[in-house]
Design a protein around this motif. Sequence first.
Motif, PDB file in Angstrom:
ATOM      1  N   SER A 161      51.104  49.771  34.635  1.00  0.00           N
ATOM      2  CA  SER A 161      50.496  51.062  34.936  1.00  0.00           C
ATOM      3  C   SER A 161      51.170  52.168  34.138  1.00  0.00           C
ATOM      4  O   SER A 161      52.339  52.052  33.756  1.00  0.00           O
ATOM      5  CB  SER A 161      50.606  51.386  36.430  1.00  0.00           C
ATOM      6  OG  SER A 161      49.864  50.474  37.212  1.00  0.00           O
ATOM      7  N   LEU A 162      50.401  53.241  33.899  1.00  0.00           N
ATOM      8  CA  LEU A 162      50.943  54.474  33.344  1.00  0.00           C
ATOM      9  C   LEU A 162      50.991  55.485  34.468  1.00  0.00           C
ATOM     10  O   LEU A 162      49.952  55.845  35.042  1.00  0.00           O
ATOM     11  CB  LEU A 162      50.061  54.998  32.209  1.00  0.00           C
ATOM     12  CG  LEU A 162      50.436  56.384  31.666  1.00  0.00           C
ATOM     13  CD1 LEU A 162      51.759  56.327  30.903  1.00  0.00           C
ATOM     14  CD2 LEU A 162      49.321  56.934  30.764  1.00  0.00           C
ATOM     15  N   PHE A 163      52.204  55.943  34.803  1.00  0.00           N
ATOM     16  CA  PHE A 163      52.399  56.936  35.848  1.00  0.00           C
ATOM     17  C   PHE A 163      52.777  58.276  35.216  1.00  0.00           C
ATOM     18  O   PHE A 163      53.199  58.344  34.058  1.00  0.00           O
ATOM     19  CB  PHE A 163      53.504  56.505  36.814  1.00  0.00           C
ATOM     20  CG  PHE A 163      53.161  55.316  37.662  1.00  0.00           C
ATOM     21  CD1 PHE A 163      52.349  55.467  38.778  1.00  0.00           C
ATOM     22  CD2 PHE A 163      53.638  54.057  37.349  1.00  0.00           C
ATOM     23  CE1 PHE A 163      52.022  54.375  39.572  1.00  0.00           C
ATOM     24  CE2 PHE A 163      53.318  52.962  38.132  1.00  0.00           C
ATOM     25  CZ  PHE A 163      52.508  53.114  39.248  1.00  0.00           C
ATOM     26  N   ALA A 164      52.646  59.343  35.997  1.00  0.00           N
ATOM     27  CA  ALA A 164      53.013  60.674  35.505  1.00  0.00           C
ATOM     28  C   ALA A 164      53.614  61.498  36.635  1.00  0.00           C
ATOM     29  O   ALA A 164      53.283  61.324  37.822  1.00  0.00           O
ATOM     30  CB  ALA A 164      51.800  61.392  34.928  1.00  0.00           C
ATOM     31  N   ILE A 165      54.498  62.413  36.240  1.00  0.00           N
ATOM     32  CA  ILE A 165      55.094  63.376  37.164  1.00  0.00           C
ATOM     33  C   ILE A 165      55.603  64.544  36.318  1.00  0.00           C
ATOM     34  O   ILE A 165      55.839  64.401  35.115  1.00  0.00           O
ATOM     35  CB  ILE A 165      56.234  62.741  37.994  1.00  0.00           C
ATOM     36  CG1 ILE A 165      56.599  63.617  39.194  1.00  0.00           C
ATOM     37  CG2 ILE A 165      57.459  62.450  37.114  1.00  0.00           C
ATOM     38  CD1 ILE A 165      57.514  62.921  40.207  1.00  0.00           C
TER      39      ILE A 165
ATOM     40  N   LEU B  39      56.035  55.715  32.111  1.00  0.00           N
ATOM     41  CA  LEU B  39      56.099  56.976  32.857  1.00  0.00           C
ATOM     42  C   LEU B  39      56.008  58.157  31.906  1.00  0.00           C
ATOM     43  O   LEU B  39      56.758  58.239  30.929  1.00  0.00           O
ATOM     44  CB  LEU B  39      57.404  57.068  33.655  1.00  0.00           C
ATOM     45  CG  LEU B  39      57.636  58.390  34.424  1.00  0.00           C
ATOM     46  CD1 LEU B  39      56.565  58.595  35.493  1.00  0.00           C
ATOM     47  CD2 LEU B  39      59.028  58.413  35.037  1.00  0.00           C
ATOM     48  N   VAL B  40      55.104  59.081  32.207  1.00  0.00           N
ATOM     49  CA  VAL B  40      54.991  60.361  31.513  1.00  0.00           C
ATOM     50  C   VAL B  40      55.682  61.424  32.355  1.00  0.00           C
ATOM     51  O   VAL B  40      55.422  61.530  33.562  1.00  0.00           O
ATOM     52  CB  VAL B  40      53.507  60.731  31.310  1.00  0.00           C
ATOM     53  CG1 VAL B  40      53.356  62.206  30.988  1.00  0.00           C
ATOM     54  CG2 VAL B  40      52.885  59.883  30.225  1.00  0.00           C
ATOM     55  N   VAL B  41      56.569  62.199  31.740  1.00  0.00           N
ATOM     56  CA  VAL B  41      57.242  63.308  32.426  1.00  0.00           C
ATOM     57  C   VAL B  41      56.832  64.591  31.705  1.00  0.00           C
ATOM     58  O   VAL B  41      57.245  64.848  30.573  1.00  0.00           O
ATOM     59  CB  VAL B  41      58.774  63.142  32.420  1.00  0.00           C
ATOM     60  CG1 VAL B  41      59.424  64.297  33.186  1.00  0.00           C
ATOM     61  CG2 VAL B  41      59.177  61.804  33.037  1.00  0.00           C
ATOM     62  N   ALA B  42      56.013  65.407  32.387  1.00  0.00           N
ATOM     63  CA  ALA B  42      55.367  66.548  31.730  1.00  0.00           C
ATOM     64  C   ALA B  42      56.132  67.858  31.909  1.00  0.00           C
ATOM     65  O   ALA B  42      55.563  68.901  32.209  1.00  0.00           O
ATOM     66  CB  ALA B  42      53.935  66.701  32.236  1.00  0.00           C
TER      67      ALA B  42
ATOM     68  N   VAL C 206      59.410  55.769  28.709  1.00  0.00           N
ATOM     69  CA  VAL C 206      59.330  57.124  29.256  1.00  0.00           C
ATOM     70  C   VAL C 206      58.911  58.058  28.128  1.00  0.00           C
ATOM     71  O   VAL C 206      59.480  58.028  27.032  1.00  0.00           O
ATOM     72  CB  VAL C 206      60.667  57.583  29.869  1.00  0.00           C
ATOM     73  CG1 VAL C 206      60.621  59.071  30.233  1.00  0.00           C
ATOM     74  CG2 VAL C 206      60.987  56.753  31.115  1.00  0.00           C
ATOM     75  N   ILE C 207      57.902  58.878  28.415  1.00  0.00           N
ATOM     76  CA  ILE C 207      57.330  59.814  27.443  1.00  0.00           C
ATOM     77  C   ILE C 207      57.493  61.213  28.014  1.00  0.00           C
ATOM     78  O   ILE C 207      57.041  61.494  29.127  1.00  0.00           O
ATOM     79  CB  ILE C 207      55.844  59.489  27.201  1.00  0.00           C
ATOM     80  CG1 ILE C 207      55.699  58.051  26.703  1.00  0.00           C
ATOM     81  CG2 ILE C 207      55.225  60.489  26.230  1.00  0.00           C
ATOM     82  CD1 ILE C 207      54.301  57.494  26.842  1.00  0.00           C
TER      83      ILE C 207
ATOM     84  N   GLY D 295      54.978  61.955  44.772  1.00  0.00           N
ATOM     85  CA  GLY D 295      55.773  61.176  43.832  1.00  0.00           C
ATOM     86  C   GLY D 295      54.992  60.924  42.561  1.00  0.00           C
ATOM     87  O   GLY D 295      54.403  61.838  41.992  1.00  0.00           O
ATOM     88  N   LEU D 296      54.940  59.664  42.128  1.00  0.00           N
ATOM     89  CA  LEU D 296      54.283  59.322  40.875  1.00  0.00           C
ATOM     90  C   LEU D 296      52.770  59.298  41.034  1.00  0.00           C
ATOM     91  O   LEU D 296      52.246  58.822  42.039  1.00  0.00           O
ATOM     92  CB  LEU D 296      54.771  57.960  40.392  1.00  0.00           C
ATOM     93  CG  LEU D 296      56.281  57.827  40.169  1.00  0.00           C
ATOM     94  CD1 LEU D 296      56.619  56.399  39.750  1.00  0.00           C
ATOM     95  CD2 LEU D 296      56.765  58.815  39.119  1.00  0.00           C
ATOM     96  N   CYS D 297      52.077  59.795  40.009  1.00  0.00           N
ATOM     97  CA  CYS D 297      50.614  59.747  39.971  1.00  0.00           C
ATOM     98  C   CYS D 297      50.189  58.678  38.966  1.00  0.00           C
ATOM     99  O   CYS D 297      50.640  58.692  37.821  1.00  0.00           O
ATOM    100  CB  CYS D 297      50.048  61.096  39.548  1.00  0.00           C
ATOM    101  SG  CYS D 297      50.433  62.447  40.677  1.00  0.00           S
ATOM    102  N   ARG D 298      49.328  57.774  39.390  1.00  0.00           N
ATOM    103  CA  ARG D 298      48.846  56.734  38.486  1.00  0.00           C
ATOM    104  C   ARG D 298      47.755  57.319  37.587  1.00  0.00           C
ATOM    105  O   ARG D 298      46.758  57.857  38.073  1.00  0.00           O
ATOM    106  CB  ARG D 298      48.307  55.537  39.258  1.00  0.00           C
ATOM    107  CG  ARG D 298      48.057  54.306  38.388  1.00  0.00           C
ATOM    108  CD  ARG D 298      47.320  53.201  39.157  1.00  0.00           C
ATOM    109  NE  ARG D 298      47.955  52.933  40.426  1.00  0.00           N
ATOM    110  CZ  ARG D 298      48.948  52.075  40.606  1.00  0.00           C
ATOM    111  NH1 ARG D 298      49.432  51.416  39.569  1.00  0.00           N
ATOM    112  NH2 ARG D 298      49.464  51.885  41.800  1.00  0.00           N
TER     113      ARG D 298
END
Length: 278
Positions: A2-6, A32-35, A59-60, A266-269
């Motif tokens: 999965s690709l998650f984001a937060i 994981l994307v950290v925006a 991690v991006i 928390g994390l968003c898929r």
Amino acid sequence: MSLFAISDLHVRYAENRDIVDGLRPESADDWLVVAGDVAETFDDIVWALGTLNERFAKVIWTPGNHELWTPPNDPVQLRGEERYLHLVETLRGLGVVTPEDPYPVWRGTDGPVVIAPLFVLYDYTFRPEGTYTKDGALEVAHEAGVVATDEYLLHPDPYPSREAWCRARLAYTRSRLDRIDPALPTVLVNHFPLVREPTRILHYPEFALWCGTEETADWHVRYRAATVVYGHLHIPRTIECDGVPHREVSLGYPREWRSRPVAPAGLCRILPGPRRHG
């Protein structure tokens, strides 16, 4: 896989630091994307992203305004672009993908998809109604008592202004996005919203001045976005523009999420997306 984001981790707050310390992937292959808005001080940024990078397959990261501040209590007193590039080099050393690196291609379910971390800042074009210049808009914001801390801690060096730095980042980022294989969709990741619509519900509408640029209003269409991921507003929700979901994935400050009826999500898929039936 999965690709998650937060986003907007703000780990200088102990409660948020504990949440970040508890984040885990669902599988060893998860990304994981950290925006942005991980923290203000250099050591906190490196701690948080280094910790997450040890757990996720990739991690991006893209910076928020807080990473670009030069707080007086931070031993690292670099300013502006020099601070940003020092962060890039340090995080690269940890294995984190930055906006200066080749855009990775997601090859899980719903792939291939190019994951594009963007850093384009803002240029004071999200102006209050009835204002038509930066100076006029800032005057209205000052009268309302709404002035972002960026005005004091986010230095644009060596550019003459934050909007000049924004213009340079826009040109650079467009040139990179234009080189993506046109057959591939994208996930566009930026700290600030790419369109103005999410700012319409701000309690203090003047704050929109520090929230983006009108120059990115069509990027979700031009660059074939399957999803746009952003933060900054501390209003987690999803809206659609031209059929493209724009997902605000912020954690926010403890005083904000404590007041909500449910705990932080928390994390968003992001990928795979929801299955469609019918």
